[in-house]
Design a protein around this motif. Structure first.
Motif, short mmCIF file in Angstrom:
data_model
loop_
_atom_site.label_atom_id
_atom_site.label_comp_id
_atom_site.label_asym_id
_atom_site.label_seq_id
_atom_site.Cartn_x
_atom_site.Cartn_y
_atom_site.Cartn_z
N LEU A 190 -2.01 2.99 13.01
CA LEU A 190 -1.58 2.21 11.84
C LEU A 190 -1.21 0.79 12.23
O LEU A 190 -1.56 -0.17 11.53
CB LEU A 190 -0.39 2.90 11.17
CG LEU A 190 -0.65 4.26 10.51
CD1 LEU A 190 0.65 4.90 10.04
CD2 LEU A 190 -1.62 4.12 9.34
N SER A 217 -4.81 1.99 4.88
CA SER A 217 -4.28 3.07 5.70
C SER A 217 -4.11 4.33 4.87
O SER A 217 -3.81 4.29 3.68
CB SER A 217 -2.92 2.68 6.33
OG SER A 217 -1.90 2.66 5.36
N SER A 255 -2.19 8.16 5.51
CA SER A 255 -1.31 8.94 6.38
C SER A 255 -1.22 10.36 5.84
O SER A 255 -0.93 10.57 4.66
CB SER A 255 0.09 8.33 6.46
OG SER A 255 0.05 7.03 7.03
#
Length: 485
Positions: free
Chosen positions: A332, A377, A379
């Protein structure tokens, strides 16, 4: 005098104005305190005599104020703060020395994560405690040639979606590979073909440098992406259980978010701070450290960041970063710094801690990175995983349930093998690679493995003369790790 001291302690002879100012300020304060004591002493001696009362010198600040309750409370808080800082510095120092000693002596476990191929099954074992078993279906060209396939219940919103042509299960499987050492016994190209038989993928580069995070680069040829560019996936390893320097990197990476959590607890009103406020606070602190000559610009991801920037510089290749745990957090951070997408599996959040990496690595304003984190991103976090709470998460976040919730304190919800099992069970396998996936976790086995390793280390250390000479024989290397710490 302050300039002379600063020049003396710097190897390059450079003079840092901020450091000079603080040293001068400390010396001036100590000089004033010494002058006060001597002035009172001289005044008392000159006026003392029969029937005379010594007069003390009057100062702008009444010393009796120091005895008030408020000053006592402030003094206690300052002492607690200083004690905490010294304790933290001591922990870092011990970890740095232990990491240097471990590397010098070579006290490492040979293979923590291993794999084996048995008949039509693929078994991956982590530390002898987490065992992932996948029964292959004989996939060729993306369709099952024999046997049944896993069901596709699509229990989560992220199920059925792909990112640059790969599903979450693909990124989780690729994140497993950097944990395995590339040796002839492990045969990583064979394992890669077994895990990803539906795509034309190859292992392009692997890195196992000391002081740098292990990582691998995979190239997918003829793989469909949104803009038809070739795809490179850079997978970053997480924390290796047998490496002390990895725990040191964990502490350094997420120091500021933990400090912010403590501040939020002591002063609840600070919870209203925006991300820009905390980013300014963290970035300013690291710029101040750099101004006084404290170097904090050496990180395990330096080589990865440089490599990603090099292969994506001309824009002819699409680069995606992935990783698990610490590797996911690094993916990240590097993705935000290099402007590339990242798919992180069970990472600690980097929402606040990203600001220091921007201030250190880019030299740009720390407010610019939050948008890159939000836009590029993904997650994947697991309920019950306490490691994910070190910092807040940004970007797209998919939360899954934990199959080992009863063993969460023993990191049962942080296992990459458990995440792969859960994804295969609740999202299915679009590529039809596996007919059955099972996962078993026994923390007792991991404890016994650690005890056996410690016993072996103790036996190796019985030859203490050779150990000491090995540790102190490479003073330059020890100094380098201490400076990084």
């Amino acid at each position: 005098v302050a300039v002379r001291l600063c020049t003396y302690i710097r190897d390059d002879g450079a003079v840092l104005p901020v450091l000079v100012f603080f040293i001068w300020l400390a010396m001036a304060g100590e000089g004033l305190r010494i002058m006060r004591r001597w002035t009172n002493l001289v005044q008392a001696l000159s006026t003392a005599g029969p029937g005379k009362r010594a007069k003390s010198v009057k100062f702008a600040v009444d010393s009796s104020v120091q005895d008030s309750l408020g000053m006592k409370v402030v003094t206690i808080l300052v002492r607690v703060l200083i004690a905490s800082m010294l304790s933290f510095a001591a922990v870092l120092g011990v970890c740095a020395i232990a990491a240097a000693a471990q590397h010098s002596v070579g006290l490492f476990v040979e293979d923590i994560v291993v794999w084996e191929e048995a008949k039509n099954e693929l078994v991956i074992t982590n530390a002898g405690a987490s065992v992932l078993t996948m029964r292959r279906s004989g996939v060729m060209g993306g369709s099952a040639s024999r046997g049944s396939t896993l069901p596709s219940p699509q229990d989560y919103m992220a199920c059925g979606n792909t990112w640059y042509g790969l599903q979450l299960l693909d990124y989780a499987l690729l994140s497993e590979l950097p944990y395995i050492k590339p040796t002839a016994k492990n045969n990583l190209p064979r394992l890669l073909n077994l895990l990803m038989p539906h795509v034309n993928i190859s292992l392009v580069q692997t890195s196992q440098e000391v002081g740098q995070r292990p990582w691998m680069e995979f190239e997918l040829r003829g793989h469909p992406t949104e803009d038809s560019r070739p795809l490179s996936v850079v997978a970053v390893s997480g924390t290796n259980l047998d490496r002390v320097i990895d725990y040191l990197e964990d502490i350094r990476m997420w120091t500021e978010p933990i400090v912010l959590t403590i501040i939020y607890t002591l002063f609840p009103s600070t919870r209203s701070w925006s991300r820009e406020t905390t980013a300014l606070f963290i970035g300013s602190m690291h710029r101040m450290m750099a101004a006084v000559g404290v170097r904090d610009d050496r990180w395990h991801y330096d080589r990865i960041l440089q490599h990603v920037r090099n292969i994506s510089a001309d824009g002819s290749r699409q680069v995606v970063l992935t990783g698990h745990s610490l590797g996911g957090g690094i993916a990240l951070v590097v993705g935000a710094l290099a402007g590339q997408p990242a798919v992180a599996i069970q990472p600690p959040g980097v929402y606040h801690s990203l600001a220091k990496h921007q201030a250190i690595q880019q030299g740009s304003h720390e407010l610019e990175g939050s948008s890159a984190l939000h836009k590029k991103s993904l997650s994947l976090v697991v309920e019950g995983d306490w490691i994910q709470h070190f910092d807040q998460h940004g970007g797209l976040v998919q939360t899954m349930a934990c199959d080992q919730i009863g063993k969460s304190l023993a990191a049962g919800c942080h296992l990459l093998e458990g995440a792969i099992f859960h994804l295969a069970r609740h999202c299915g396998d679009v590529a039809n690679r596996f007919t059955e996936v099972n996962h078993h976790y026994d923390p007792t086995a991991a404890t016994m493995a650690v005890l056996r390793t410690c016993w072996q280390v103790a036996l190796d250390l019985l030859d203490w003369k050779a150990t000491v000479s090995s540790i102190f024989g490479s003073a330059a290397q020890v100094q380098g790790i201490l400076v990084a710490g």
